[in-house]
Enzyme design. Structure first.
Site, PDB file in Angstrom:
ATOM      1  N   ASP A   1       0.796  -1.219   0.000  1.00 31.25           N
ATOM      2  CA  ASP A   1       0.000   0.000   0.000  1.00 31.25           C
ATOM      3  C   ASP A   1       0.830   1.272   0.000  1.00 31.25           C
ATOM      4  O   ASP A   1       0.293   2.363  -0.176  1.00 31.25           O
ATOM      5  CB  ASP A   1      -0.929   0.033   1.219  1.00 31.25           C
ATOM      6  CG  ASP A   1      -1.909  -1.129   1.210  1.00 31.25           C
ATOM      7  OD1 ASP A   1      -2.264  -1.588   0.115  1.00 31.25           O
ATOM      8  OD2 ASP A   1      -2.288  -1.585   2.294  1.00 31.25           O
ATOM      9  N   CYS A   2       2.120   1.166   0.265  1.00 29.92           N
ATOM     10  CA  CYS A   2       2.931   2.380   0.323  1.00 29.92           C
ATOM     11  C   CYS A   2       4.375   2.027  -0.019  1.00 29.92           C
ATOM     12  O   CYS A   2       4.746   0.864  -0.119  1.00 29.92           O
ATOM     13  CB  CYS A   2       2.859   3.023   1.709  1.00 29.92           C
ATOM     14  SG  CYS A   2       3.649   2.061   3.003  1.00 29.92           S
TER      15      CYS A   2
ATOM     16  N   CYS B   1       6.270  -0.377   2.217  1.00 35.24           N
ATOM     17  CA  CYS B   1       6.102  -1.799   1.893  1.00 35.24           C
ATOM     18  C   CYS B   1       7.095  -2.209   0.807  1.00 35.24           C
ATOM     19  O   CYS B   1       7.774  -3.241   0.908  1.00 35.24           O
ATOM     20  CB  CYS B   1       4.678  -2.066   1.396  1.00 35.24           C
ATOM     21  SG  CYS B   1       3.363  -1.689   2.564  1.00 35.24           S
TER      22      CYS B   1
ATOM     23  N   CYS C   1       8.240   8.917  11.188  1.00 34.25           N
ATOM     24  CA  CYS C   1       8.076   7.809  10.245  1.00 34.25           C
ATOM     25  C   CYS C   1       8.045   8.347   8.810  1.00 34.25           C
ATOM     26  O   CYS C   1       7.331   9.314   8.517  1.00 34.25           O
ATOM     27  CB  CYS C   1       6.792   7.048  10.536  1.00 34.25           C
ATOM     28  SG  CYS C   1       6.874   6.109  12.075  1.00 34.25           S
TER      29      CYS C   1
ATOM     30  N   ASP D   1       9.413  13.952 -37.300  1.00 32.56           N
ATOM     31  CA  ASP D   1       9.455  13.389 -38.642  1.00 32.56           C
ATOM     32  C   ASP D   1       8.262  13.971 -39.403  1.00 32.56           C
ATOM     33  O   ASP D   1       7.333  14.502 -38.791  1.00 32.56           O
ATOM     34  CB  ASP D   1       9.362  11.867 -38.547  1.00 32.56           C
ATOM     35  CG  ASP D   1       9.442  11.200 -39.908  1.00 32.56           C
ATOM     36  OD1 ASP D   1      10.163  11.714 -40.768  1.00 32.56           O
ATOM     37  OD2 ASP D   1       8.768  10.167 -40.095  1.00 32.56           O
TER      38      ASP D   1
ATOM     39  N   THR E   1       6.482  12.388 -42.605  1.00 31.29           N
ATOM     40  CA  THR E   1       5.521  11.405 -43.093  1.00 31.29           C
ATOM     41  C   THR E   1       5.039  10.496 -41.964  1.00 31.29           C
ATOM     42  O   THR E   1       5.829   9.835 -41.295  1.00 31.29           O
ATOM     43  CB  THR E   1       6.147  10.552 -44.213  1.00 31.29           C
ATOM     44  OG1 THR E   1       6.647  11.422 -45.225  1.00 31.29           O
ATOM     45  CG2 THR E   1       5.114   9.610 -44.805  1.00 31.29           C
TER      46      THR E   1
ATOM     47  N   ASP F   1       2.035  11.053  10.564  1.00 30.76           N
ATOM     48  CA  ASP F   1       2.529  10.056   9.604  1.00 30.76           C
ATOM     49  C   ASP F   1       1.396   9.480   8.767  1.00 30.76           C
ATOM     50  O   ASP F   1       1.327   9.697   7.561  1.00 30.76           O
ATOM     51  CB  ASP F   1       3.252   8.927  10.329  1.00 30.76           C
ATOM     52  CG  ASP F   1       3.697   7.864   9.335  1.00 30.76           C
ATOM     53  OD1 ASP F   1       4.542   8.185   8.474  1.00 30.76           O
ATOM     54  OD2 ASP F   1       3.172   6.744   9.388  1.00 30.76           O
TER      55      ASP F   1
END
Length: 744
Positions: free
Chosen positions: A15-16, A19, A398, A442, A444, A725
């Site tokens: 989740d973060c 992890c 944290c 470019d 073409t 946190d």
């Protein structure tokens, strides 16, 4: 010499960035592993290793941290082919089946499942309250309420009741902290949380310890919900492809699973159905809604020989389609795979934040220890008071919100871009797009449609409609681009094309045949001059058309000049507006083309762009290098084939094309639908993303700074500290999710 290999795993429950960091460090320590790339939003882990690696052990290591592990591609609609999406375009060994999918991939799933017992990171496809995280939060909350009730009824047992409530939530957190420490991450958020909660109980603050654990679990749950939204934004693309398809065999139609369609199979797509595979129309004509894949708001008319994409929606008529790509390699599958790989590739800003956090977290622990110990030792402060403040500093420090500030924004931006048909292979490309100061196009197929169209029909001895009718008759059955332009114009004007007899091509001159009993020739002005004389006025008209970059063919009917048809590869409808948007943003634009100077300058004059013409591929590469030496940050946009040297020489190479292998695999970025205006949109997305990241960093550090001051001043305590946190992490993630809004 040990052979380099790579294996992708699906990892559930991340989740973060904290992890991802734990998983990265744990797997990187495994024997034979040379590199690890973890994407939180994609839910994937790419491991580069040699043949000595034990993939079963890698699966057990990740499962031991509390995450679900399964073989790569098991939980996504896109099969994994091991493509690498980083800037180096490294594809070696990626397609060998025994290198990427064997060696225990299947076995890795088993220990992953067994290792999940009792852990919190189990993914859930249901409502939040049915997830393990949700249940842990609810159970801890209920225990906290009961502890408050017990404290009111019997105040003497309140500390014990709050300690029990705290332990209900803390035990799984502490277990994860212990596993992370064993795997090389001693300063994890779980470890800081465990120290703070246990320390609070020791200094008789059990009530606050229980509240802090509960708030931590609430924050984790909210992080999971927010991360799930970001993850769903790209994986939902895979759901666009229908599960069933109708196969036509021997005049009969039968329903089969779409994933079983083989290349070459002819399928029937009914009006209103989603198209189940990439393919080419073999019969029928219908408007197809391509918005799910390319973002094109207006349905595109498709007829025989036109390409269509899986996941798009058929409109008003049945189509018979020949499948050109298996399910694992269709456009949507490749888009999902490329975005996931891009999310695994870190941007420079993200790498800096990662390096910073490695020193930041131990520094926070040191500061917390100093806050807890120095005042009592040096100034006679109260140990319980300052230990309490030190524990609060531990929670405030944290790094979750700070570490996720960049990858959350980049993942959301990559997903939003992919849904608009803008693919960028990694955070580094996304970050670099906004820094471009010069873009070389470019001509073409990039600034122009890539195929000629009839622009002028000059009536001389015969009316314009008759000139077009006879010319179309001669060109019937030809696949030459000029012939197709004439046939398309005749079809668009509703002209009935008569049959031709004895049609034959005259090498380098034109085509001749008999139409309605009359000899007809269509060819170059020089060849026509050998068949009939024409006036100086006509010659001047032809030269004027040539000066505009148009190719002119003259029609000679029964020995007399009947008329002329002029054709040119026209600019894309949005090319002028797209180039103006770039110029308005201060970006220098120029055209690099191998076409003749007259044609190139005619197109350049219409578009208002600097032109360099009659270039070989090495000339384009040289010019890009010269622009970079001038101090410009250069983007090169082309078709990914003859522009390959220049694409590689540029700071960022961008392929323009409708989902081809070249457009998706060659360059650093790709614009699927081929809109020139999408270049400016891609740059704007880059700039918005960098502003979002800056805002996220301000949120993360700002909240920590405020709570740090108020905690040391004695204004706030432990439970507000945890908000610095988890609260900041949720705010940062929600801010990043704003980038998922549709790009205009």
């Amino acid at each position: 010499m040990k052979e380099a290999r790579q294996t992708r795993f699906r990892v559930g429950g991340m989740d973060c960035a904290s992890c991802a960091g734990k998983i990265d460090r744990a797997v990187r320590r495994m024997p034979g592993v040379s590199d690890v790339s973890v994407s939180v939003t994609a839910g994937t882990m790419l491991v580069r290793h040699d043949e000595t690696s034990d993939l079963d052990a890698i699966g057990r290591q990740v499962a031991g941290l509390g995450y679900a592990v399964s073989p790569g591609g098991a939980s996504s609609g896109a099969a994994d082919h091991g493509h690498r999406a980083d800037h180096g375009h490294d594809h070696e060994h990626d397609h060998a089946p025994d290198h990427t999918h064997d060696h225990g991939h299947g076995a890795a799933a088993k220990p992953a499942v067994e290792g999940l017992h009792g852990h919190d990171h189990v993914p859930s496809d249901g409502p939040w309250w049915a997830s393990r995280k949700g249940q842990a939060m609810l159970l801890t909350g209920a225990a906290l309420v009961l502890a408050y009730a017990a404290g009111l009824l019997a105040p003497a047992i309140a500390p014990y009741a709050f300690t029990v409530a705290m332990l209900i939530g803390l035990v799984p957190i502490a277990r994860r902290a212990f596993m992370a420490a064993r795997a090389g991450t001693p300063f994890s958020i779980e470890m800081l949380m465990t120290i703070a909660a246990v320390g609070a109980v020791i200094i008789n603050a059990a009530e606050e310890a229980a509240a802090v654990v509960f708030l931590f679990l609430v924050g984790e749950l909210l992080e999971g919900v927010a991360a799930g939204k970001a993850r769903a934004s790209i994986t939902s693309l895979a759901a666009l492809v229908p599960k069933k398809a109708f196969v036509e065999e021997d005049g009969r139609t039968r329903e089969v699973p779409a994933e079983t369609l083989a290349v070459g199979t002819v399928i029937l797509v009914r009006p209103g159905d989603r198209i189940p595979a990439d393919g080419i129309v073999v019969e029928g004509e219908s408007a197809v809604d391509e918005a799910p894949v390319t973002g094109e708001s207006v349905p595109v008319r498709k007829r025989a020989e036109d390409t269509i994409f899986a996941g798009t929606v058929n409109g008003d008529a049945a189509l018979r389609v020949r499948v050109t790509a298996a399910a694992a390699d269709n456009t949507i599958a490749r888009v999902v795979r490329l975005v996931e790989e891009a999310q695994e590739s870190k941007a420079p800003t993200e790498r800096f934040i990662d390096r910073f956090s490695r020193y930041y977290t131990p520094a926070v622990v040191a500061v917390a220890a100093l806050v807890a110990c120095l005042p009592p030792l040096l100034f006679g402060g109260s140990w319980s008071e300052w230990i309490y403040k030190g524990l609060a500093v531990l929670l405030i420090g944290c790094p979750c919100a700070l570490v996720i500030s960049t990858p959350a924004a980049i993942a959301a931006a990559l997903s939003a871009g992919a849904r608009r048909g803008l693919l960028m292979k990694g955070g580094g490309v996304l970050e670099g797009m906004g820094k471009l100061t010069a873009i070389a196009f470019d001509k073409t197929g990039t600034l122009t449609e890539g195929k000629p169209k009839v622009t002028d029909i000059v009536a001389l001895a015969k009316p314009a409609e008759e000139v077009l009718r006879l010319a179309a008759a001669l060109e019937t059955g030809s696949s030459h681009p000029l012939a197709l332009a004439i046939l398309d114009r005749a079809a668009a004007d509703g002209i009935a094309v008569p049959p031709v007899t004895g049609a034959h091509a005259l090498g380098g001159k034109g085509v001749a045949g008999t139409v309605e009993g009359v000899e007809v020739f269509l060819g170059s002005p020089k060849a026509a001059a050998g068949r009939t004389a024409y006036s100086g006025e006509t010659r001047e008209r032809v030269e004027a058309l040539n000066a505009e970059g148009k190719t002119v063919s003259l029609l000679v009917v029964d020995g007399a000049l009947a008329g002329a048809i002029a054709m040119r590869d026209e600019p894309r409808p949005d090319a002028a507006a797209g180039l103006k948007a770039l110029s308005d943003a201060g970006v220098r634009t120029l055209m690099l083309t191998g076409d003749n100077r007259r044609t190139a300058e005619a197109v350049g004059a219409r578009l208002g762009i600097e032109v360099r013409a009659e270039l070989m591929p090495e000339d384009k590469q040289r010019i890009v290098g010269e622009l970079r030496k001038e101090g410009l940050v250069v983007g090169k946009i082309g078709d990914g084939i003859n522009d390959a040297p220049a694409l590689a020489a540029a700071d960022i190479g961008i392929a323009m094309g409708g989902g081809t292998d070249v457009a998706l695999e060659t360059a650093d970025a790709a614009i699927l639908h081929g809109r020139v205006g999408d270049v400016a949109l891609m740059m704007d997305l880059s700039k918005r993303t960098m502003r979002n990241i800056a805002g996220n960093i301000v949120i993360a550090l700002g909240l920590k700074g405020v709570f740090l001051v108020t905690t040391i001043a004695g204004i706030t305590g432990l439970w507000p500290a945890i908000l610095a946190d988890t609260g900041a992490t949720v705010l940062v993630t929600l801010n990043a999710l704003r980038l998922l809004r549709p790009i205009r």
